[in-house]
Design a protein around this motif. Structure first.
Motif, PDB file in Angstrom:
ATOM      1  N   VAL A 125       0.852  -1.184   0.000  1.00 11.74           N
ATOM      2  CA  VAL A 125       0.000   0.000   0.000  1.00 11.74           C
ATOM      3  C   VAL A 125       0.887   1.234   0.000  1.00 11.74           C
ATOM      4  N   GLN A 126       0.388   2.306  -0.565  1.00 15.08           N
ATOM      5  CA  GLN A 126       1.135   3.565  -0.559  1.00 15.08           C
ATOM      6  C   GLN A 126       0.988   4.252   0.790  1.00 15.08           C
ATOM      7  N   GLY A 169      -0.011   6.653   3.526  1.00 15.01           N
ATOM      8  CA  GLY A 169      -1.286   7.329   3.695  1.00 15.01           C
ATOM      9  C   GLY A 169      -2.483   6.431   3.488  1.00 15.01           C
ATOM     10  N   GLY A 170      -2.240   5.239   2.966  1.00 14.58           N
ATOM     11  CA  GLY A 170      -3.317   4.305   2.707  1.00 14.58           C
ATOM     12  C   GLY A 170      -3.706   3.505   3.933  1.00 14.58           C
ATOM     13  N   SER A 171      -4.605   2.547   3.715  1.00 15.79           N
ATOM     14  CA  SER A 171      -5.147   1.743   4.804  1.00 15.79           C
ATOM     15  C   SER A 171      -5.112   0.260   4.451  1.00 15.79           C
ATOM     16  N   LEU A 172      -5.023  -0.552   5.473  1.00 14.95           N
ATOM     17  CA  LEU A 172      -5.158  -2.001   5.353  1.00 14.95           C
ATOM     18  C   LEU A 172      -5.897  -2.505   6.581  1.00 14.95           C
ATOM     19  N   ARG A 187      -3.853   5.851  14.862  1.00 17.00           N
ATOM     20  CA  ARG A 187      -3.889   5.413  13.458  1.00 17.00           C
ATOM     21  C   ARG A 187      -4.407   3.989  13.316  1.00 17.00           C
ATOM     22  N   ASN A 197      -4.724   2.699   9.474  1.00 21.98           N
ATOM     23  CA  ASN A 197      -4.950   3.882   8.643  1.00 21.98           C
ATOM     24  C   ASN A 197      -3.715   4.778   8.654  1.00 21.98           C
ATOM     25  N   SER A 198      -3.656   5.685   7.706  1.00 20.74           N
ATOM     26  CA  SER A 198      -2.546   6.643   7.613  1.00 20.74           C
ATOM     27  C   SER A 198      -1.206   5.922   7.700  1.00 20.74           C
ATOM     28  N   LYS A 201       2.486   4.486   7.193  1.00 19.19           N
ATOM     29  CA  LYS A 201       3.767   5.108   6.915  1.00 19.19           C
ATOM     30  C   LYS A 201       4.771   4.024   6.498  1.00 19.19           C
ATOM     31  N   VAL A 218       4.661  -0.717   3.038  1.00 17.49           N
ATOM     32  CA  VAL A 218       4.156   0.625   2.778  1.00 17.49           C
ATOM     33  C   VAL A 218       5.205   1.373   1.963  1.00 17.49           C
TER      34      VAL A 218
END
Length: 127
Positions: A12-13, A15-18, A67, A84-85, A87, A125
């Motif tokens: 995930v980039q 700022g993204g979420s999993l 987060r 979330n968010s 890093k 990330v």
């Protein structure tokens, strides 16, 4: 005896979420405190989050507080970690664990207090 299987990891980039899931076998799942730990390459395993057997108490490492959210569904024998968010520093292998203990931060944050571990799921990330 408790067997744990994690899922939900991936790339995930920033700022993204999993959302990670940990499915447990065994009829006594609801009697265990559940924790999530992570380990990055070249680093020691570290505590991420934990939840008491009732779900009434949750605990977080300072690095993820605000987060990440841990939750559990005892009817489904599953514990979740909503992240979330994200890093790049969150990258690592995330492993869930089950242990029978009085749930305080000092106990749930120590991996030696957990008797059962999953195999882990990779979270990467990218920046």
């Amino acid at each position: 005896q408790v067997q744990l299987v994690e899922s939900g990891g991936g790339l995930v980039q920033a700022g993204g979420s999993l959302r990670l899931s940990c499915a447990a076998s065994g009829r006594t799942f609801s009697s265990y405190a559940m924790g999530w730990f992570r380990q990055a390459p070249g680093k020691e395993r570290e505590f991420v989050a934990a939840i008491s057997w009732t779900g009434g108490k949750t605990y977080y490492a300072d690095s993820v507080k605000g987060r990440f959210t841990i939750s559990r569904d005892n009817a489904k024998n599953t514990v979740y970690l909503q992240m979330n968010s994200l890093k790049p520093d969150d990258t690592g292998v995330y492993t869930c664990a089950a242990g029978q203990m009085y749930a305080y931060y000092s106990t749930v944050s120590r991996f030696s207090n957990y008797g059962y571990w999953g195999q882990g799921t990779q979270v990467t990330v990218s920046s």
